[in-house]
Design a protein around this motif. Sequence first.
Motif, PDB file in Angstrom:
ATOM      1  N   THR A  98       0.726  -1.075  -0.076  1.00 51.09           N
ATOM      2  CA  THR A  98       0.078   0.034  -0.139  1.00 51.09           C
ATOM      3  C   THR A  98       0.750   1.127   0.155  1.00 51.09           C
ATOM      4  N   GLU A  99       0.293   2.400  -0.571  1.00 47.07           N
ATOM      5  CA  GLU A  99       1.134   3.494  -0.740  1.00 47.07           C
ATOM      6  C   GLU A  99       0.214   4.639   0.017  1.00 47.07           C
ATOM      7  N   PRO A 100       0.643   5.436   0.976  1.00 47.04           N
ATOM      8  CA  PRO A 100       1.707   5.162   1.897  1.00 47.04           C
ATOM      9  C   PRO A 100       1.743   3.957   2.821  1.00 47.04           C
ATOM     10  N   GLN A 101       2.778   3.358   3.199  1.00 42.99           N
ATOM     11  CA  GLN A 101       2.676   2.313   3.977  1.00 42.99           C
ATOM     12  C   GLN A 101       2.178   2.892   5.448  1.00 42.99           C
ATOM     13  N   PRO A 102       1.451   1.842   6.052  1.00 43.82           N
ATOM     14  CA  PRO A 102       0.937   2.076   7.360  1.00 43.82           C
ATOM     15  C   PRO A 102       2.321   2.078   8.303  1.00 43.82           C
ATOM     16  N   GLU A 103       1.981   2.802   9.334  1.00 40.39           N
ATOM     17  CA  GLU A 103       2.731   2.631  10.660  1.00 40.39           C
ATOM     18  C   GLU A 103       2.524   1.167  11.415  1.00 40.39           C
ATOM     19  N   ILE A 104       3.596   0.307  11.471  1.00 38.36           N
ATOM     20  CA  ILE A 104       3.459  -0.951  12.096  1.00 38.36           C
ATOM     21  C   ILE A 104       3.770  -0.744  13.867  1.00 38.36           C
ATOM     22  N   HIS A 105       2.919  -0.911  14.647  1.00 35.00           N
ATOM     23  CA  HIS A 105       3.161  -0.824  16.129  1.00 35.00           C
ATOM     24  C   HIS A 105       3.242  -2.338  16.683  1.00 35.00           C
ATOM     25  N   LEU A 106       4.403  -2.501  16.929  1.00 35.15           N
ATOM     26  CA  LEU A 106       4.417  -4.005  17.499  1.00 35.15           C
ATOM     27  C   LEU A 106       4.351  -4.003  18.945  1.00 35.15           C
ATOM     28  N   ARG A 107       3.456  -4.561  19.784  1.00 34.30           N
ATOM     29  CA  ARG A 107       3.418  -4.532  21.074  1.00 34.30           C
ATOM     30  C   ARG A 107       3.401  -5.962  21.594  1.00 34.30           C
ATOM     31  N   PRO A 108       4.571  -6.409  22.263  1.00 32.48           N
ATOM     32  CA  PRO A 108       4.722  -7.713  22.659  1.00 32.48           C
ATOM     33  C   PRO A 108       4.388  -7.708  24.322  1.00 32.48           C
ATOM     34  N   ASN A 109       3.745  -8.896  24.609  1.00 32.01           N
ATOM     35  CA  ASN A 109       3.476  -9.069  26.070  1.00 32.01           C
ATOM     36  C   ASN A 109       4.660  -9.157  26.712  1.00 32.01           C
ATOM     37  N   LYS A 110       4.559  -8.948  27.895  1.00 32.81           N
ATOM     38  CA  LYS A 110       5.908  -8.937  28.818  1.00 32.81           C
ATOM     39  C   LYS A 110       6.512 -10.326  28.798  1.00 32.81           C
ATOM     40  N   LEU A 111       5.510 -11.302  28.767  1.00 32.46           N
ATOM     41  CA  LEU A 111       6.021 -12.713  28.775  1.00 32.46           C
ATOM     42  C   LEU A 111       6.018 -13.376  27.514  1.00 32.46           C
ATOM     43  N   ALA A 112       5.911 -12.655  26.334  1.00 33.03           N
ATOM     44  CA  ALA A 112       6.320 -13.102  24.877  1.00 33.03           C
ATOM     45  C   ALA A 112       7.817 -13.661  24.886  1.00 33.03           C
ATOM     46  N   GLN A 113       7.832 -14.550  24.222  1.00 31.67           N
ATOM     47  CA  GLN A 113       9.095 -15.030  23.904  1.00 31.67           C
ATOM     48  C   GLN A 113       9.873 -14.387  22.798  1.00 31.67           C
ATOM     49  N   TYR A 114      11.199 -14.199  22.909  1.00 29.71           N
ATOM     50  CA  TYR A 114      12.148 -12.969  21.891  1.00 29.71           C
ATOM     51  C   TYR A 114      11.756 -13.793  20.439  1.00 29.71           C
ATOM     52  N   LYS A 115      11.800 -14.906  20.208  1.00 28.06           N
ATOM     53  CA  LYS A 115      11.827 -15.721  19.018  1.00 28.06           C
ATOM     54  C   LYS A 115      10.392 -15.215  18.152  1.00 28.06           C
ATOM     55  N   ASP A 116       9.352 -15.354  19.079  1.00 24.52           N
ATOM     56  CA  ASP A 116       8.053 -14.727  18.289  1.00 24.52           C
ATOM     57  C   ASP A 116       8.271 -13.302  18.087  1.00 24.52           C
ATOM     58  N   VAL A 117       8.959 -12.316  18.725  1.00 24.25           N
ATOM     59  CA  VAL A 117       8.774 -10.935  18.377  1.00 24.25           C
ATOM     60  C   VAL A 117       9.950 -10.709  17.225  1.00 24.25           C
ATOM     61  N   ALA A 118      10.910 -11.510  17.146  1.00 26.87           N
ATOM     62  CA  ALA A 118      11.759 -11.469  16.161  1.00 26.87           C
ATOM     63  C   ALA A 118      11.452 -11.908  14.994  1.00 26.87           C
ATOM     64  N   MET A 119      10.506 -12.797  14.873  1.00 25.74           N
ATOM     65  CA  MET A 119       9.933 -13.555  13.732  1.00 25.74           C
ATOM     66  C   MET A 119       9.262 -12.347  13.082  1.00 25.74           C
ATOM     67  N   VAL A 120       8.355 -11.641  13.872  1.00 21.56           N
ATOM     68  CA  VAL A 120       7.481 -10.686  13.251  1.00 21.56           C
ATOM     69  C   VAL A 120       8.353  -9.610  12.433  1.00 21.56           C
ATOM     70  N   MET A 121       9.282  -9.026  13.358  1.00 20.44           N
ATOM     71  CA  MET A 121      10.268  -7.976  12.953  1.00 20.44           C
ATOM     72  C   MET A 121      11.057  -8.375  11.808  1.00 20.44           C
ATOM     73  N   ALA A 122      11.420  -9.687  11.756  1.00 20.15           N
ATOM     74  CA  ALA A 122      12.369  -9.989  10.292  1.00 20.15           C
ATOM     75  C   ALA A 122      11.443 -10.126   9.173  1.00 20.15           C
ATOM     76  N   THR A 123      10.259 -10.755   9.487  1.00 22.57           N
ATOM     77  CA  THR A 123       9.120 -10.674   8.111  1.00 22.57           C
ATOM     78  C   THR A 123       8.791  -9.435   7.754  1.00 22.57           C
ATOM     79  N   ALA A 124       8.476  -8.433   8.452  1.00 18.36           N
ATOM     80  CA  ALA A 124       7.947  -7.130   8.069  1.00 18.36           C
ATOM     81  C   ALA A 124       9.285  -6.493   7.247  1.00 18.36           C
ATOM     82  N   GLN A 125      10.436  -6.819   7.787  1.00 16.74           N
ATOM     83  CA  GLN A 125      11.426  -6.225   7.427  1.00 16.74           C
ATOM     84  C   GLN A 125      11.884  -6.927   5.849  1.00 16.74           C
ATOM     85  N   ARG A 126      11.976  -7.992   5.794  1.00 15.34           N
ATOM     86  CA  ARG A 126      12.136  -8.900   4.489  1.00 15.34           C
ATOM     87  C   ARG A 126      11.008  -8.267   3.479  1.00 15.34           C
ATOM     88  N   LEU A 127       9.864  -8.163   4.034  1.00 17.67           N
ATOM     89  CA  LEU A 127       8.525  -7.643   2.890  1.00 17.67           C
ATOM     90  C   LEU A 127       8.762  -6.336   2.700  1.00 17.67           C
TER      91      LEU A 127
END
Length: 80
Positions: free
Chosen positions: A36-65
């Motif tokens: 989409t143009e313009p791209q939306p802002e993505i606000h990532l909100r991890p739970n305090k107990l979320a595992q890093y691998k799950d948060v990192a997967m979202v960030m890496a996928t967003a960057q790759r795309l």
Amino acid sequence: EVVRIDVDFDGTIFWNGETVAGREALEQRLGGAAATEPQPEIHLRPNKLAQYKDVAMVMATAQRLGLTKLGVVGNEQFVK
């Protein structure tokens, strides 16, 4: 436009409050947002107990795309 992505303690991912059914579904939504143009802002909100691998997967996928407006919000929950 702002898209809120929540990562829960058990790895469940929510897109603006709606459960995302797996990594493929997340990639489809992020790919659509990247196109989409313009791209939306993505606000990532991890739970305090979320595992890093799950948060990192979202960030890496967003960057790759090609999403460029990604930020982590809610960091105050990590302050002691």
